[in-house]
Design a protein around this motif. Structure first.
Motif: not given
Length: 132
Positions: A84-100
């Protein structure tokens, strides 16, 4: 960027939009959401286990009276952070939304994602779709 897409399509978008484009690297992606409680799953429980006709292992969760169906394992690209970094990704997101997630498990998953370690049972989704 959509978790349903793959790295081949993300590359040109990341090249053009850089840090304005966000890549989801961990999420319990809903397969569907029902506004009514579809199964008798007590709120706060780990969810009712289901197997689709295609053999996919799923969980039906009660979330505020709704039924949210997610995969047994979360979508997680932690092992592909270098790609992802090699492709240029800088903004990454981690979600803990639906599962408790219990706090200790959410912490451990956060640390695994940050370090690039794998998470047992996680799925890579379509990241390799369209790659030769």
């Amino acid at each position: 960027l959509s978790p349903e897409d793959g790295l081949a399509n993300w590359r040109p978008l990341l090249a053009e939009y850089g840090r304005r484009a966000t890549v989801v690297v961990h999420q319990d992606i809903p397969m569907f959401i029902s506004e009514a409680r579809a199964l008798d799953t007590p709120p706060g429980e780990a969810g009712t286990r289901l197997v689709s006709t295609y053999g996919d292992r799923l969980r039906a969760l009660d979330v505020g009276g709704r039924t949210v169906v997610v995969g047994e394992g979360a979508y997680c690209l932690s092992e592909r952070l270098k790609d992802l970094a090699a492709a240029g990704a800088e903004s990454l997101r981690v979600d803990f939304v639906w599962r408790a997630y219990p706090p200790a498990e959410a912490r451990d998953r956060w640390r695994a994602v940050r370090s690039g370690a794998g998470i047992a049972g996680a799925r890579l989704g379509n990241i390799d779709r369209g790659l030769a």
